[in-house]
Design a protein around this motif. Structure first.
Motif, PDB file in Angstrom:
ATOM      1  N   PHE A  43     -50.275 -45.468 -59.390  1.00  0.00           N
ATOM      2  CA  PHE A  43     -50.869 -46.076 -58.205  1.00  0.00           C
ATOM      3  C   PHE A  43     -52.362 -45.831 -58.183  1.00  0.00           C
ATOM      4  CE2 PHE A  43     -46.531 -45.288 -56.487  1.00  0.00           C
ATOM      5  CZ  PHE A  43     -46.208 -46.614 -56.296  1.00  0.00           C
ATOM      6  N   ARG A  44     -53.087 -46.814 -57.635  1.00  0.00           N
ATOM      7  CA  ARG A  44     -54.526 -46.617 -57.468  1.00  0.00           C
ATOM      8  C   ARG A  44     -54.753 -45.480 -56.475  1.00  0.00           C
ATOM      9  NH1 ARG A  44     -56.117 -51.884 -53.862  1.00  0.00           N
ATOM     10  NH2 ARG A  44     -54.846 -51.298 -52.095  1.00  0.00           N
ATOM     11  N   LYS A  45     -55.854 -44.810 -56.617  1.00  0.00           N
ATOM     12  CA  LYS A  45     -56.110 -43.647 -55.774  1.00  0.00           C
ATOM     13  C   LYS A  45     -57.049 -43.950 -54.621  1.00  0.00           C
ATOM     14  CE  LYS A  45     -54.770 -40.427 -59.050  1.00  0.00           C
ATOM     15  NZ  LYS A  45     -54.030 -39.380 -59.175  1.00  0.00           N
ATOM     16  N   HIS A  46     -57.640 -45.135 -54.573  1.00  0.00           N
ATOM     17  CA  HIS A  46     -58.565 -45.467 -53.497  1.00  0.00           C
ATOM     18  C   HIS A  46     -58.226 -46.845 -52.948  1.00  0.00           C
ATOM     19  CE1 HIS A  46     -60.871 -41.931 -54.465  1.00  0.00           C
ATOM     20  NE2 HIS A  46     -60.822 -42.298 -55.731  1.00  0.00           N
ATOM     21  N   GLY A  47     -58.619 -47.100 -51.721  1.00  0.00           N
ATOM     22  CA  GLY A  47     -58.284 -48.352 -51.064  1.00  0.00           C
ATOM     23  C   GLY A  47     -57.001 -48.194 -50.276  1.00  0.00           C
ATOM     24  N   TRP A  48     -56.631 -49.245 -49.501  1.00  0.00           N
ATOM     25  CA  TRP A  48     -55.447 -49.084 -48.674  1.00  0.00           C
ATOM     26  C   TRP A  48     -54.176 -49.227 -49.480  1.00  0.00           C
ATOM     27  CZ3 TRP A  48     -51.903 -52.920 -47.452  1.00  0.00           C
ATOM     28  CH2 TRP A  48     -52.298 -54.243 -47.638  1.00  0.00           C
ATOM     29  N   ALA A  49     -53.195 -48.411 -49.100  1.00  0.00           N
ATOM     30  CA  ALA A  49     -51.915 -48.397 -49.785  1.00  0.00           C
ATOM     31  C   ALA A  49     -50.807 -48.999 -48.929  1.00  0.00           C
ATOM     32  CB  ALA A  49     -51.542 -46.961 -50.168  1.00  0.00           C
ATOM     33  N   ALA A  50     -51.001 -49.001 -47.600  1.00  0.00           N
ATOM     34  CA  ALA A  50     -49.998 -49.558 -46.691  1.00  0.00           C
ATOM     35  C   ALA A  50     -50.694 -50.008 -45.414  1.00  0.00           C
ATOM     36  CB  ALA A  50     -48.936 -48.515 -46.371  1.00  0.00           C
ATOM     37  N   TYR A  51     -50.120 -51.029 -44.768  1.00  0.00           N
ATOM     38  CA  TYR A  51     -50.679 -51.558 -43.516  1.00  0.00           C
ATOM     39  C   TYR A  51     -49.525 -51.716 -42.541  1.00  0.00           C
ATOM     40  CZ  TYR A  51     -53.864 -54.242 -40.534  1.00  0.00           C
ATOM     41  OH  TYR A  51     -54.671 -54.660 -39.525  1.00  0.00           O
ATOM     42  N   PHE A  52     -49.700 -51.180 -41.327  1.00  0.00           N
ATOM     43  CA  PHE A  52     -48.671 -51.245 -40.296  1.00  0.00           C
ATOM     44  C   PHE A  52     -49.202 -51.949 -39.061  1.00  0.00           C
ATOM     45  CE2 PHE A  52     -47.587 -47.572 -42.816  1.00  0.00           C
ATOM     46  CZ  PHE A  52     -46.229 -47.718 -43.002  1.00  0.00           C
ATOM     47  N   TRP A  53     -48.402 -52.862 -38.484  1.00  0.00           N
ATOM     48  CA  TRP A  53     -48.742 -53.485 -37.214  1.00  0.00           C
ATOM     49  C   TRP A  53     -48.313 -52.555 -36.100  1.00  0.00           C
ATOM     50  CZ3 TRP A  53     -51.986 -57.147 -37.791  1.00  0.00           C
ATOM     51  CH2 TRP A  53     -51.884 -58.054 -38.837  1.00  0.00           C
ATOM     52  N   VAL A  54     -49.166 -52.376 -35.099  1.00  0.00           N
ATOM     53  CA  VAL A  54     -48.862 -51.515 -33.958  1.00  0.00           C
ATOM     54  C   VAL A  54     -49.199 -52.247 -32.669  1.00  0.00           C
ATOM     55  CG1 VAL A  54     -49.237 -49.417 -35.306  1.00  0.00           C
ATOM     56  CG2 VAL A  54     -51.130 -50.370 -33.990  1.00  0.00           C
ATOM     57  N   GLU A  55     -48.723 -51.714 -31.538  1.00  0.00           N
ATOM     58  CA  GLU A  55     -48.954 -52.355 -30.254  1.00  0.00           C
ATOM     59  C   GLU A  55     -49.951 -51.622 -29.364  1.00  0.00           C
ATOM     60  OE1 GLU A  55     -45.396 -53.424 -28.223  1.00  0.00           O
ATOM     61  OE2 GLU A  55     -44.575 -54.438 -29.977  1.00  0.00           O
ATOM     62  N   ASN A  56     -50.205 -50.353 -29.593  1.00  0.00           N
ATOM     63  CA  ASN A  56     -51.139 -49.614 -28.749  1.00  0.00           C
ATOM     64  C   ASN A  56     -52.009 -48.732 -29.635  1.00  0.00           C
ATOM     65  OD1 ASN A  56     -52.506 -47.969 -26.936  1.00  0.00           O
ATOM     66  ND2 ASN A  56     -50.765 -47.843 -25.530  1.00  0.00           N
ATOM     67  N   ILE A  57     -53.062 -49.306 -30.172  1.00  0.00           N
ATOM     68  CA  ILE A  57     -53.908 -48.617 -31.147  1.00  0.00           C
ATOM     69  C   ILE A  57     -54.590 -47.387 -30.552  1.00  0.00           C
ATOM     70  CG2 ILE A  57     -56.025 -49.973 -30.823  1.00  0.00           C
ATOM     71  CD1 ILE A  57     -54.636 -49.274 -34.270  1.00  0.00           C
TER      72      ILE A  57
END
Length: 106
Positions: A43-57
């Motif tokens: 796996f790459r070591k930099h940059g985003w690895a996962a993105y989650f949608w949320v309702e109350n940031i």
């Protein structure tokens, strides 16, 4: 990596496979992430690895601070209509949480 998601980001541990472990599933707010924990997977070591949608940031940001999560920056309004926070994993990967605002820049 598993401990970071559980202790710093508040995920619940689901399945755990192998010594170390090598693979886990983690659950939060009705979402599940499947996480390969073994470093030799390339796996790459930099940059985003996962993105989650949320309702109350804002509430999530406050929770992460209480838990001692390392955040890359404060809540950021993005031109594509999201507000985001980025949590830094121990290996340098970014875990992004975004709330849709519906306001996009032209």
């Amino acid at each position: 990596m598993r401990d970071f998601f559980v202790e710093r980001l508040g995920f619940e541990l689901g399945t755990e496979i192998g010594t170390g472990p090598k693979f886990v599933t983690l659950d939060r707010d009705g979402q599940t992430i499947m996480l390969a924990c073994h470093r030799t997977l390339g796996f790459r070591k930099h940059g985003w690895a996962a993105y989650f949608w949320v309702e109350n940031i804002e509430a999530l940001h406050d929770e992460f601070e209480r838990r001692g999560a390392k955040l890359k920056s404060p809540i950021t309004d993005k031109p594509y209509g999201c507000r985001e926070i980025v949590a830094m994993a121990p290996d340098g990967r970014e875990i992004v949480f975004g709330e849709i605002t519906g306001t996009q820049a032209d």
